[in-house]
Design a protein around this motif. Structure first.
Motif, PDB file in Angstrom:
ATOM      1  N   ALA A 281       0.841  -1.200   0.000  1.00  0.00           N
ATOM      2  CA  ALA A 281       0.000   0.000   0.000  1.00  0.00           C
ATOM      3  C   ALA A 281       0.868   1.237   0.000  1.00  0.00           C
ATOM      4  N   SER A 282       0.586   2.148  -0.907  1.00  0.00           N
ATOM      5  CA  SER A 282       1.308   3.412  -0.966  1.00  0.00           C
ATOM      6  C   SER A 282       0.280   4.515  -1.082  1.00  0.00           C
ATOM      7  N   LYS A 283       0.094   5.248  -0.028  1.00  0.00           N
ATOM      8  CA  LYS A 283      -0.973   6.235  -0.008  1.00  0.00           C
ATOM      9  C   LYS A 283      -0.518   7.480   0.722  1.00  0.00           C
ATOM     10  N   SER A 284      -1.292   8.533   0.551  1.00  0.00           N
ATOM     11  CA  SER A 284      -0.987   9.754   1.280  1.00  0.00           C
ATOM     12  C   SER A 284      -1.276   9.511   2.746  1.00  0.00           C
ATOM     13  N   SER A 285      -0.229   9.411   3.551  1.00  0.00           N
ATOM     14  CA  SER A 285      -0.418   9.084   4.952  1.00  0.00           C
ATOM     15  C   SER A 285       0.686   9.706   5.773  1.00  0.00           C
ATOM     16  N   LEU A 286       0.529   9.578   7.072  1.00  0.00           N
ATOM     17  CA  LEU A 286       1.527  10.132   7.964  1.00  0.00           C
ATOM     18  C   LEU A 286       2.837   9.387   7.828  1.00  0.00           C
ATOM     19  N   PHE A 287       2.790   8.076   7.782  1.00  0.00           N
ATOM     20  CA  PHE A 287       3.980   7.258   7.591  1.00  0.00           C
ATOM     21  C   PHE A 287       3.640   6.177   6.582  1.00  0.00           C
ATOM     22  N   LEU A 288       4.640   5.551   6.015  1.00  0.00           N
ATOM     23  CA  LEU A 288       4.380   4.399   5.167  1.00  0.00           C
ATOM     24  C   LEU A 288       4.413   3.133   6.012  1.00  0.00           C
ATOM     25  N   LYS A 289       5.597   2.784   6.514  1.00  0.00           N
ATOM     26  CA  LYS A 289       5.655   1.537   7.274  1.00  0.00           C
ATOM     27  C   LYS A 289       6.774   1.516   8.299  1.00  0.00           C
ATOM     28  N   ASP A 290       7.837   2.251   8.085  1.00  0.00           N
ATOM     29  CA  ASP A 290       9.030   2.080   8.905  1.00  0.00           C
ATOM     30  C   ASP A 290       9.111   3.067  10.064  1.00  0.00           C
ATOM     31  N   SER A 291       9.567   2.558  11.194  1.00  0.00           N
ATOM     32  CA  SER A 291       9.926   3.367  12.367  1.00  0.00           C
ATOM     33  C   SER A 291       8.848   4.371  12.765  1.00  0.00           C
ATOM     34  N   PRO A 292       7.592   3.958  12.907  1.00  0.00           N
ATOM     35  CA  PRO A 292       6.524   4.933  13.150  1.00  0.00           C
ATOM     36  C   PRO A 292       6.659   5.693  14.457  1.00  0.00           C
ATOM     37  N   HIS A 293       7.120   5.036  15.536  1.00  0.00           N
ATOM     38  CA  HIS A 293       7.235   5.749  16.806  1.00  0.00           C
ATOM     39  C   HIS A 293       8.332   6.810  16.742  1.00  0.00           C
ATOM     40  N   PHE A 294       9.450   6.473  16.113  1.00  0.00           N
ATOM     41  CA  PHE A 294      10.521   7.456  15.990  1.00  0.00           C
ATOM     42  C   PHE A 294      10.102   8.591  15.063  1.00  0.00           C
ATOM     43  N   VAL A 295       9.489   8.248  13.926  1.00  0.00           N
ATOM     44  CA  VAL A 295       9.080   9.277  12.972  1.00  0.00           C
ATOM     45  C   VAL A 295       8.035  10.197  13.591  1.00  0.00           C
ATOM     46  N   SER A 296       7.086   9.635  14.336  1.00  0.00           N
ATOM     47  CA  SER A 296       6.078  10.488  14.978  1.00  0.00           C
ATOM     48  C   SER A 296       6.733  11.419  15.992  1.00  0.00           C
ATOM     49  N   TYR A 297       7.771  10.933  16.656  1.00  0.00           N
ATOM     50  CA  TYR A 297       8.485  11.751  17.648  1.00  0.00           C
ATOM     51  C   TYR A 297       9.131  12.970  16.985  1.00  0.00           C
ATOM     52  N   ILE A 298       9.870  12.776  15.895  1.00  0.00           N
ATOM     53  CA  ILE A 298      10.524  13.922  15.253  1.00  0.00           C
ATOM     54  C   ILE A 298       9.528  14.755  14.455  1.00  0.00           C
ATOM     55  N   LEU A 299       8.455  14.119  13.970  1.00  0.00           N
ATOM     56  CA  LEU A 299       7.485  14.839  13.148  1.00  0.00           C
ATOM     57  C   LEU A 299       6.708  15.858  13.965  1.00  0.00           C
ATOM     58  N   PHE A 300       6.129  15.416  15.083  1.00  0.00           N
ATOM     59  CA  PHE A 300       5.273  16.298  15.871  1.00  0.00           C
ATOM     60  C   PHE A 300       6.047  17.193  16.828  1.00  0.00           C
ATOM     61  N   ASN A 301       7.262  16.799  17.169  1.00  0.00           N
ATOM     62  CA  ASN A 301       8.050  17.609  18.092  1.00  0.00           C
ATOM     63  C   ASN A 301       9.024  18.545  17.391  1.00  0.00           C
ATOM     64  N   LYS A 302       9.400  18.228  16.161  1.00  0.00           N
ATOM     65  CA  LYS A 302      10.428  19.014  15.481  1.00  0.00           C
ATOM     66  C   LYS A 302       9.977  19.527  14.112  1.00  0.00           C
ATOM     67  N   LEU A 303       9.669  18.619  13.194  1.00  0.00           N
ATOM     68  CA  LEU A 303       9.478  19.003  11.793  1.00  0.00           C
ATOM     69  C   LEU A 303       8.236  19.859  11.567  1.00  0.00           C
ATOM     70  N   LEU A 304       7.067  19.380  11.987  1.00  0.00           N
ATOM     71  CA  LEU A 304       5.840  20.132  11.732  1.00  0.00           C
ATOM     72  C   LEU A 304       5.802  21.468  12.461  1.00  0.00           C
ATOM     73  N   PRO A 305       6.187  21.547  13.746  1.00  0.00           N
ATOM     74  CA  PRO A 305       6.184  22.868  14.395  1.00  0.00           C
ATOM     75  C   PRO A 305       7.123  23.868  13.729  1.00  0.00           C
ATOM     76  N   LYS A 306       8.228  23.400  13.161  1.00  0.00           N
ATOM     77  CA  LYS A 306       9.211  24.317  12.589  1.00  0.00           C
ATOM     78  C   LYS A 306       8.950  24.629  11.121  1.00  0.00           C
ATOM     79  N   TYR A 307       8.571  23.616  10.332  1.00  0.00           N
ATOM     80  CA  TYR A 307       8.471  23.808   8.886  1.00  0.00           C
ATOM     81  C   TYR A 307       7.040  23.847   8.362  1.00  0.00           C
ATOM     82  N   GLY A 308       6.086  23.334   9.117  1.00  0.00           N
ATOM     83  CA  GLY A 308       4.702  23.356   8.679  1.00  0.00           C
ATOM     84  C   GLY A 308       4.366  22.208   7.744  1.00  0.00           C
ATOM     85  N   THR A 309       3.071  21.967   7.582  1.00  0.00           N
ATOM     86  CA  THR A 309       2.600  20.829   6.788  1.00  0.00           C
ATOM     87  C   THR A 309       2.998  20.944   5.324  1.00  0.00           C
ATOM     88  N   GLU A 310       2.859  22.139   4.755  1.00  0.00           N
ATOM     89  CA  GLU A 310       3.143  22.320   3.328  1.00  0.00           C
ATOM     90  C   GLU A 310       4.580  21.943   3.003  1.00  0.00           C
TER      91      GLU A 310
END
Length: 768
Positions: A281-310
């Motif tokens: 499955a390849s779809k528009s999603s938060l993650f594809l398959k790998d390292s979801p806990h780590f990715v969610s950690y950097i995504l919500f704590n670092k990437l999205l607050p600093k760079y935004g969704t766009e």
């Protein structure tokens, strides 16, 4: 006859008059029709001009077209530049035209627009034909769009089938042709077309379907992909192999008819069986398959607050992280096999780089990240903080405390696991065997406020640190991540690191947006750090954590088990690596069967670290800095004096110049030498220790064989060479309220996380 001639003449005259009159009428009618037609044509021309003007005003200008950037995939890499995951709304990675197989270029032109390099963006005949069909069907039905028109639609328009949209498409196509070269337009087209199953552009499609780059596509694979553009779902080789094969043959036939391939090429393309990848499955999603806990950690704590969704989901960022993907996958494998929920955090203690982070058995089942969000009691895994405080205050691993029952005035009665008491014991023995009563006495001697201060300095940030003596038994609520920081301070010679997961973020053109490195603070003295670590090595050699010992590597750590076997821990490390494993149920129910940290956490910790040492190039021993101010001494575990031949011995680090110089008198050493030893171990009595407790539980005289576990034999302290020091009560060394429930302070409940997770997705407009 004359009459007839006259009549014929009159008839001719009448006829001519009538014909002339009819001609005038016809001319008059024709003039009116011509006038009406001219007026209608003028009105129509004005209408068309106004229509085109209105449409044109709503379309992007040349400047806006030049500034348009298509949605690109953000790629997250591990420390070795292996792809961890991709974040996207449209799964697209841009490639240059010269990086696309010539077969693919021919196939797409043959399938979609063989006159692409000849027209100016539109084909009037095709548009007229499509328009006639559309008029008769009262709506847009016919295609006829060139590649440039399709590109205009993909970039700026919707896919609705209306005449207005087609007009906009044609106008934009003409503008695009004025701005870009044909090769640039074809490159843009190949990178923006949708090719099914979440693949946008030729790079994603070639990798999703065939696992290769666009430059490696064969004639068969190119024909399959080119055939998808018209109807990706209909011609999907996964969903309809027969339709896909027929469409492939059509594309190959078009290439042959255009004389772009030979008959031999055609036959090869038709005959060859494509090797499709197993579909995922390849779809528009938060993650594809790998390292979801780590990715969610950097995504919500670092990437999205600093760079935004766009920027994160469409900007084509390149995020270089600190994790090792092999270690991350191993950690996920181990945690997924746990009988209960849990977490694993692996940290480089010298830099703070997160090497692996797993927050649960199944991210899809629960978004609760137990590595960073689960505030849980660490139990005895917190005791090193208490012992480090004592060492900082001048006590040594060889000094003695009483392991005896405790009863505080308010009724609090902390006891040992198993209900046994061993009397006078050394600090290193008490920590290695995780004796509760000694930890409580030591906290009373230290003062709880000093223990809290030590915890803060070495990296424990939780707001849930009870300022009473229960803290010595680990009743604080902490996360595995902050525990890994605390233990890293012991591993890193007293320097606290700040954990981080992102090393660098680059833009789509390679420009660096941010770079991160170690942030290190001198938290405690190197002497305190290395002597505490030395005591924790005893835990892994002969204490409760002996099963965690990694062969060939200096190993240190501490088990942790809470009341009713609710939470189980092992925190520790080897040179260059600190790992914390937590096991527990989200609803705080017991693990069952008296499950301790030794049973539940140590096996996971041991297997992970054993795997890590094969992957990472780590030193086998800790290197003491020149200013460590310690010496290595072989002492008796039970008495703390230098080990005699009959002693149960342990090698321990003690402050330089403060080690005993006499041999253990209980196991063959000289009693007089021990009494004369200025650095002899001393018995430290806690404020709660009264004379009766001292008299009953202190180490027995040398006239008898030591038997500290025999509580009924009266001690003869006068014969012991161990001096006694009585301490005073401190302001904050108070007992906790009896039967208090520490979990009432727990702010993170797993069942609430799904709702919070959805709120975050909406906040950053990842979902509507």
């Amino acid at each position: 006859m004359l009459l007839m001639q006259f009549n014929d003449k009159n008839f001719s005259l009448d006829k001519k008059k009538k014909q002339g009159k009819n001609k005038k009428i016809f001319n008059r009618i024709f003039s009116h029709i011509a006038l009406i037609a001219a007026i209608a044509a003028a009105v129509l021309a004005i209408f068309i001009a106004l229509f085109i003007r209105d449409i044109s005003q709503s379309l992007p200008t040349s400047e806006e077209i030049l500034g348009h950037e298509p949605s690109l995939v953000t790629i997250v890499y591990d420390r070795n530049e292996k792809v961890v995951t991709r974040l996207f709304q449209e799964n697209r990675n841009w490639v240059k035209l010269d990086a696309v197989s010539p077969w693919m270029v021919k196939a797409i032109l043959a399938a979609e627009d063989d006159k692409f390099y000849d027209h100016s963006g539109i084909r009037p005949v095709a548009i007229l034909r499509a328009g006639i069909v559309d008029i008769f069907h009262r709506g847009a039905r016919q295609g006829g769009s060139t590649i440039t028109q399709q590109l205009a639609r993909n970039l700026f328009l919707t896919k609705e089938k209306t005449i207005v949209r087609k007009a906009k498409e044609a106008i934009l196509a003409l503008r695009l042709e004025r701005i870009y070269t044909k090769d640039q337009l074809l490159e843009m087209y190949l990178n923006t077309i949708y090719m099914g199953h979440g693949a946008y552009g030729i790079d994603s499609a070639s990798k999703n379907y065939f696992g290769k780059s666009p430059s490696q596509l064969t004639i068969t694979e190119s024909a399959i992909l080119a055939g998808l553009v018209a109807a990706p779902e209909t011609y999907s080789p996964y969903r309809n192999s027969d339709m896909s094969a027929a469409r492939r043959e059509y594309v190959l036939r078009r290439m042959l008819d255009l004389d772009w391939i030979s008959k031999s090429d055609y036959d090869t393309g038709v005959r060859e069986q494509p090797q499709l990848l197993k579909r995922e499955a390849s779809k528009s999603s938060l993650f594809l398959k790998d390292s979801p806990h780590f990715v969610s950690y950097i995504l919500f704590n670092k990437l999205l607050p600093k760079y935004g969704t766009e920027q994160v989901y469409r900007g084509g960022l390149r995020v270089y992280t600190t994790i090792d993907l092999d270690l991350q996958k191993k950690a996920e494998e181990l945690v997924s096999k746990m009988k209960h929920e849990g977490a694993l955090v692996a940290l480089d203690p010298n830099t703070g780089e997160i090497l692996a982070l797993v927050g649960g058995r199944d991210f899809d089942a629960s978004k609760f990240n137990r590595a960073t969000q689960a505030f849980r009691q660490p139990g005895s895994a917190f005791k090193p903080v208490v012992y480090a405080t004592a060492l900082e205050n001048g006590y040594r691993a060889v000094d003695h405390l009483l392991d005896a029952p405790l009863l505080f005035p308010n009724g609090w009665e902390p006891g040992n696991y198993g209900g046994k008491y061993d009397g006078e014991v050394t600090l290193m023995d008490a920590l290695a065997r995780s004796i509760n009563t000694v930890a409580v006495r030591l906290a009373q001697i230290d003062g709880v406020s000093r223990v809290v201060d030590m915890a803060r300095r070495i990296g424990i940030t939780t707001p849930h640190l009870p300022e009473d003596l229960s803290l010595a038994l680990g009743t604080a609520s902490v996360t595995p991540l902050e525990m890994s920081v605390a233990y890293s301070t012991f591993a890193n010679n007293g320097y606290k690191v700040e954990p981080y997961g992102i090393k660098e973020v680059k833009g789509k053109n390679g420009e660096s947006f941010e770079q991160n490195g170690p942030k290190i603070t001198n938290a405690i003295s190197v002497t305190t750090a290395v002597t505490t670590r030395s005591m924790l090595e005893q835990v892994a050699l002969w204490g409760t954590g002996a099963k965690a010992k990694v062969e060939g590597y200096q190993t240190f750590g501490k088990t942790g088990t809470t009341n009713d076997w609710t939470d189980a821990w092992f925190a520790g490390g080897i040179p260059g690596l600190v790992v914390v494993v937590y096991v527990g149920n989200d609803d705080h129910t017991p693990l069952g069967g008296k499950t301790t940290g030794t049973v539940a956490a140590v096996p996971v910790w041991k297997e992970f670290v054993s795997f890590a040492v094969k992957k990472l190039k780590l030193p086998q021993t800790f290197i003491l800095p020149p200013d460590a101010g310690v010496e290595s001494v072989n002492v008796c575990k039970k008495t703390g004096f230098l080990a005699s031949s009959g002693c149960p011995a342990a090698n321990i680090l003690l402050p330089a110049g403060h080690a005993p110089i006499s041999y253990c008198p209980w196991h063959g050493g000289s009693l007089s030498a021990a009494r004369a030893d200025e650095n002899a171990p001393q018995l430290v009595l806690a404020p709660i220790d009264d004379e009766m407790t001292h008299y009953k539980y202190a180490m027995r005289g040398l006239s008898q064989e030591p038997s500290a576990s025999d509580q009924d034999v009266q001690g003869q302290t006068a014969d012991t060479p161990v001096a006694t020091k009585k301490t005073k009560d401190t302001e904050h060394a108070k007992a906790p309220v009896k039967n208090s429930d520490p979990y009432k302070k727990d702010p993170s409940e797993a069942e609430q996380m799904e709702a919070r997770y959805q709120e975050l997705l909406k906040k950053y407009k990842i979902i509507e």
